[in-house]
Design a protein around this motif. Structure first.
Motif, PDB file in Angstrom:
ATOM      1  N   LYS A  75       0.934  -1.065  -0.047  1.00 57.19           N
ATOM      2  CA  LYS A  75      -0.064  -0.005  -0.088  1.00 57.19           C
ATOM      3  C   LYS A  75       1.099   1.273  -0.054  1.00 57.19           C
ATOM      4  O   LYS A  75       0.593   2.107  -0.704  1.00 57.19           O
ATOM      5  N   ARG A  76       2.150   1.209   0.754  1.00 57.68           N
ATOM      6  CA  ARG A  76       2.813   2.342   0.834  1.00 57.68           C
ATOM      7  C   ARG A  76       3.651   2.580  -0.704  1.00 57.68           C
ATOM      8  O   ARG A  76       3.908   3.904  -1.107  1.00 57.68           O
ATOM      9  N   ILE A  77       3.979   1.491  -1.269  1.00 60.71           N
ATOM     10  CA  ILE A  77       4.451   1.519  -2.592  1.00 60.71           C
ATOM     11  C   ILE A  77       3.492   2.112  -3.537  1.00 60.71           C
ATOM     12  O   ILE A  77       3.784   2.977  -4.481  1.00 60.71           O
ATOM     13  N   GLU A  78       2.311   1.759  -3.440  1.00 62.85           N
ATOM     14  CA  GLU A  78       1.072   2.481  -4.376  1.00 62.85           C
ATOM     15  C   GLU A  78       1.218   3.799  -4.091  1.00 62.85           C
ATOM     16  O   GLU A  78       0.877   4.565  -5.090  1.00 62.85           O
ATOM     17  N   SER A  79       1.143   4.345  -3.016  1.00 63.56           N
ATOM     18  CA  SER A  79       1.227   5.694  -2.309  1.00 63.56           C
ATOM     19  C   SER A  79       2.520   6.465  -3.171  1.00 63.56           C
ATOM     20  O   SER A  79       2.320   7.219  -3.599  1.00 63.56           O
ATOM     21  N   LEU A  80       3.694   5.742  -3.075  1.00 65.57           N
ATOM     22  CA  LEU A  80       4.773   6.353  -3.722  1.00 65.57           C
ATOM     23  C   LEU A  80       4.562   6.617  -5.342  1.00 65.57           C
ATOM     24  O   LEU A  80       4.900   7.459  -5.877  1.00 65.57           O
ATOM     25  N   ASN A  81       3.866   5.463  -5.849  1.00 64.32           N
ATOM     26  CA  ASN A  81       3.551   5.479  -7.306  1.00 64.32           C
ATOM     27  C   ASN A  81       2.775   6.630  -7.491  1.00 64.32           C
ATOM     28  O   ASN A  81       2.921   7.209  -8.623  1.00 64.32           O
ATOM     29  N   ASN A  82       1.729   7.042  -6.920  1.00 65.99           N
ATOM     30  CA  ASN A  82       1.023   8.001  -6.998  1.00 65.99           C
ATOM     31  C   ASN A  82       1.522   9.333  -6.858  1.00 65.99           C
ATOM     32  O   ASN A  82       1.371  10.252  -7.512  1.00 65.99           O
ATOM     33  N   MET A  83       2.458   9.367  -6.024  1.00 67.23           N
ATOM     34  CA  MET A  83       3.355  10.686  -5.822  1.00 67.23           C
ATOM     35  C   MET A  83       4.277  11.004  -6.790  1.00 67.23           C
ATOM     36  O   MET A  83       4.635  11.982  -7.448  1.00 67.23           O
ATOM     37  N   ILE A  84       4.425   9.933  -7.925  1.00 67.97           N
ATOM     38  CA  ILE A  84       5.486  10.188  -9.379  1.00 67.97           C
ATOM     39  C   ILE A  84       4.194  11.103 -10.154  1.00 67.97           C
ATOM     40  O   ILE A  84       4.745  11.789 -10.849  1.00 67.97           O
ATOM     41  N   LEU A  85       3.117  10.995 -10.012  1.00 67.19           N
ATOM     42  CA  LEU A  85       2.069  11.921 -10.715  1.00 67.19           C
ATOM     43  C   LEU A  85       2.298  13.305 -10.397  1.00 67.19           C
ATOM     44  O   LEU A  85       2.427  14.190 -11.291  1.00 67.19           O
ATOM     45  N   GLU A  86       2.658  13.632  -9.341  1.00 65.89           N
ATOM     46  CA  GLU A  86       2.726  14.811  -8.418  1.00 65.89           C
ATOM     47  C   GLU A  86       4.073  15.499  -9.045  1.00 65.89           C
ATOM     48  O   GLU A  86       4.398  16.580  -9.119  1.00 65.89           O
ATOM     49  N   VAL A  87       5.190  14.586  -8.977  1.00 69.54           N
ATOM     50  CA  VAL A  87       6.401  14.850  -9.603  1.00 69.54           C
ATOM     51  C   VAL A  87       6.381  15.341 -10.893  1.00 69.54           C
ATOM     52  O   VAL A  87       7.004  16.351 -11.499  1.00 69.54           O
ATOM     53  N   GLN A  88       5.561  14.695 -11.785  1.00 65.75           N
ATOM     54  CA  GLN A  88       5.621  14.856 -13.133  1.00 65.75           C
ATOM     55  C   GLN A  88       4.695  16.231 -13.339  1.00 65.75           C
ATOM     56  O   GLN A  88       5.073  17.013 -14.272  1.00 65.75           O
ATOM     57  N   ASP A  89       3.827  16.638 -12.350  1.00 65.74           N
ATOM     58  CA  ASP A  89       3.304  17.594 -12.697  1.00 65.74           C
ATOM     59  C   ASP A  89       3.963  19.138 -12.113  1.00 65.74           C
ATOM     60  O   ASP A  89       3.505  20.228 -12.596  1.00 65.74           O
ATOM     61  N   ASN A  90       4.940  18.820 -11.389  1.00 71.57           N
ATOM     62  CA  ASN A  90       5.570  19.875 -10.533  1.00 71.57           C
ATOM     63  C   ASN A  90       7.045  19.874 -10.889  1.00 71.57           C
ATOM     64  O   ASN A  90       7.537  21.037 -10.309  1.00 71.57           O
ATOM     65  N   PHE A  91       7.820  19.080 -11.273  1.00 66.74           N
ATOM     66  CA  PHE A  91       9.221  19.072 -11.368  1.00 66.74           C
ATOM     67  C   PHE A  91       9.496  18.929 -13.041  1.00 66.74           C
ATOM     68  O   PHE A  91       8.642  18.500 -13.717  1.00 66.74           O
ATOM     69  N   PRO A  92      10.627  19.539 -13.482  1.00 68.19           N
ATOM     70  CA  PRO A  92      11.283  19.426 -14.733  1.00 68.19           C
ATOM     71  C   PRO A  92      11.506  17.945 -14.916  1.00 68.19           C
ATOM     72  O   PRO A  92      12.840  17.830 -14.854  1.00 68.19           O
ATOM     73  N   VAL A  93      10.888  16.940 -15.441  1.00 68.89           N
ATOM     74  CA  VAL A  93      11.413  15.530 -15.257  1.00 68.89           C
ATOM     75  C   VAL A  93      12.340  15.106 -16.176  1.00 68.89           C
ATOM     76  O   VAL A  93      13.099  14.210 -16.073  1.00 68.89           O
ATOM     77  N   SER A  94      12.453  16.203 -17.325  1.00 69.84           N
ATOM     78  CA  SER A  94      13.516  15.883 -18.464  1.00 69.84           C
ATOM     79  C   SER A  94      14.881  15.964 -17.848  1.00 69.84           C
ATOM     80  O   SER A  94      15.718  15.754 -18.431  1.00 69.84           O
ATOM     81  N   ARG A  95      14.978  16.714 -16.604  1.00 69.19           N
ATOM     82  CA  ARG A  95      16.344  17.126 -16.110  1.00 69.19           C
ATOM     83  C   ARG A  95      16.624  15.849 -15.400  1.00 69.19           C
ATOM     84  O   ARG A  95      17.966  15.765 -14.583  1.00 69.19           O
ATOM     85  N   ILE A  96      15.580  14.994 -14.995  1.00 67.93           N
ATOM     86  CA  ILE A  96      16.126  13.742 -13.868  1.00 67.93           C
ATOM     87  C   ILE A  96      16.395  12.530 -14.766  1.00 67.93           C
ATOM     88  O   ILE A  96      15.766  11.824 -15.502  1.00 67.93           O
ATOM     89  N   ASN A  97      17.720  12.208 -14.309  1.00 71.88           N
ATOM     90  CA  ASN A  97      18.161  11.044 -15.104  1.00 71.88           C
ATOM     91  C   ASN A  97      17.452   9.728 -15.007  1.00 71.88           C
ATOM     92  O   ASN A  97      16.921   9.609 -13.503  1.00 71.88           O
ATOM     93  N   GLU A  98      17.189   8.976 -15.756  1.00 71.15           N
ATOM     94  CA  GLU A  98      16.342   7.514 -15.884  1.00 71.15           C
ATOM     95  C   GLU A  98      15.291   7.787 -15.135  1.00 71.15           C
ATOM     96  O   GLU A  98      15.043   6.832 -14.440  1.00 71.15           O
ATOM     97  N   PHE A  99      14.616   8.787 -15.423  1.00 70.73           N
ATOM     98  CA  PHE A  99      13.287   8.969 -14.868  1.00 70.73           C
ATOM     99  C   PHE A  99      12.189   7.669 -15.056  1.00 70.73           C
ATOM    100  O   PHE A  99      11.565   7.359 -14.180  1.00 70.73           O
ATOM    101  N   ASP A 100      12.396   7.622 -16.399  1.00 69.40           N
ATOM    102  CA  ASP A 100      11.178   6.485 -16.877  1.00 69.40           C
ATOM    103  C   ASP A 100      11.837   5.010 -16.224  1.00 69.40           C
ATOM    104  O   ASP A 100      10.940   4.349 -15.977  1.00 69.40           O
ATOM    105  N   GLN A 101      12.968   4.859 -15.933  1.00 72.36           N
ATOM    106  CA  GLN A 101      13.482   3.745 -15.127  1.00 72.36           C
ATOM    107  C   GLN A 101      12.967   3.703 -13.854  1.00 72.36           C
ATOM    108  O   GLN A 101      12.310   2.517 -13.182  1.00 72.36           O
TER     109      GLN A 101
END
Length: 228
Positions: A75-101
């Motif tokens: 359940k905590r990992i699922e919460s972490l997975n949901n936070m990825i959406l917040e990261v995508q909405d608020n951070f410049p993910v193109s600057r984060i190495n290996e974001f897709d991985q």
């Protein structure tokens, strides 16, 4: 007696076996046409093996703790997975190495891999906090860091409990070994039956599919029902 090498922890075995039994029950007529031994008697014997294994691995306070801990982890990992959406909405993910991985690792719910990548991920987030949204993004980082710390402690405790259960009695190992041998028979026949004729059914008899189903079980099972 030591356990046969199977791709599940002992407490995951009854769960994986139940999903496999569900697929086999649906396809029992096909199995029986190929091998008459796969009949109602065989099905009943598998059900008994699963129930016996479940009683063994859930027994005592440590068994209950392990089951509940697994449920909480996923359940905590699922919460972490949901936070990825917040990261995508608020951070410049193109600057984060290996974001897709990183996203893929979290989606697979591989706890060991998650604990390896998250510290580096947090460092990259901290280095890319947008000026115009600093307070919000800092909160996201803190939430991810908190989850990481809790998951790290969860893994330590889970490993401790699993190691302590490694001292289980010989009859428990014998039960799990017999169950796994039965599961392998079902998986082998199921894959032979459907590899060409029905690839979707074939997948249900593969260990990777069962691993995915087990993780889903821990995620969606309430703690009150885990040990029933």
């Amino acid at each position: 007696m030591e356990t046969i090498d199977f791709p599940f922890s002992f407490d995951e075995m009854p769960v994986a076996a139940k999903f496999l039994l569900d697929s086999y029950t649906r396809d029992m007529a096909d199995f029986n046409r190929m091998y008459p031994i796969f009949d109602e008697t065989f099905k009943a014997r598998v059900s008994e093996q699963i129930q016996r294994a479940k009683e063994y691995v859930n027994c005592g306070p440590e068994g209950v703790q392990i089951q509940n801990l697994r449920s909480g982890i996923y359940k905590r990992i699922e919460s972490l997975n949901n936070m990825i959406l917040e990261v995508q909405d608020n951070f410049p993910v193109s600057r984060i190495n290996e974001f897709d991985q990183i996203v893929e690792i979290i989606e697979k719910k591989d706890l060991k891999a998650i604990l390896t990548v998250i510290p580096k991920f947090i460092v990259q987030l901290e280095a890319n906090i947008p000026r115009e949204n600093a307070e919000v993004t800092q909160t996201i980082i803190e939430k991810i860091l908190t989850l990481f710390q809790v998951l790290k402690l969860n893994r330590i405790e889970l490993n401790r409990l699993l190691n302590s259960r490694g001292l289980l009695k010989e009859e428990v190992f014998r039960c799990l070994n017999h169950l796994w041998a039965t599961m392998q028979d079902i998986m082998e026949i199921g894959q032979d039956l459907y590899r060409k004729s029905d690839p979707m059914k074939c997948v249900e008899y593969e260990s990777n599919y069962l691993k995915m189903k087990v993780k889903s079980f821990w995620l969606h099972t309430s703690q009150d029902l885990v040990t029933k």
